[in-house]
Motif scaffolding. Structure first.
Motif, PDB file in Angstrom:
ATOM      1  N   PRO A   1      44.145  39.463  43.985  1.00 25.55           N
ATOM      2  CA  PRO A   1      43.779  38.398  43.053  1.00 25.55           C
ATOM      3  C   PRO A   1      44.469  37.074  43.335  1.00 25.55           C
ATOM      4  N   ASP A   2      43.729  36.019  43.121  1.00 23.88           N
ATOM      5  CA  ASP A   2      44.220  34.659  43.238  1.00 23.88           C
ATOM      6  C   ASP A   2      44.540  34.179  41.823  1.00 23.88           C
ATOM      7  N   GLU A   3      45.797  33.987  41.517  1.00 26.21           N
ATOM      8  CA  GLU A   3      46.215  33.598  40.161  1.00 26.21           C
ATOM      9  C   GLU A   3      45.505  32.333  39.680  1.00 26.21           C
TER      10      GLU A   3
ATOM     11  N   THR B   1      38.600  31.822  35.667  1.00 27.33           N
ATOM     12  CA  THR B   1      37.197  31.542  35.994  1.00 27.33           C
ATOM     13  C   THR B   1      36.497  32.660  36.746  1.00 27.33           C
ATOM     14  N   ARG B   2      37.233  33.565  37.381  1.00 27.07           N
ATOM     15  CA  ARG B   2      36.587  34.571  38.216  1.00 27.07           C
ATOM     16  C   ARG B   2      36.933  36.004  37.832  1.00 27.07           C
TER      17      ARG B   2
END
Length: 65
Positions: free
Chosen positions: A41-43, A48-49
């Motif tokens: 995961p991208d913090e 938004t995702r």
């Protein structure tokens, strides 16, 4: 004008689906939250995702059929 491209209407095959992970956390009030997110995961994209549901918002899939 018509089109024969119906990719948006076809069911996704397993190979088409992005990999997802589910994480369970307990929040301040003691309720569980389940968050679906990519494996890495991208913090910055969290709001938004990712998809998060609080306890009481998710049900067994078999009960909805």
């Amino acid at each position: 004008m018509s089109t024969t491209d119906h990719d948006a209407d076809r069911p996704l095959r397993r190979a088409d689906r992005p990999p997802l992970c589910a994480s369970l956390t307990t929040v301040e009030d003691g309720l569980l939250q389940c968050t679906l997110h990519p494996p890495d995961p991208d913090e910055a994209a969290a709001t938004t995702r990712w998809l998060t549901a609080e306890q009481g918002s998710f049900v067994d899939a078999g009960s909805m059929r």
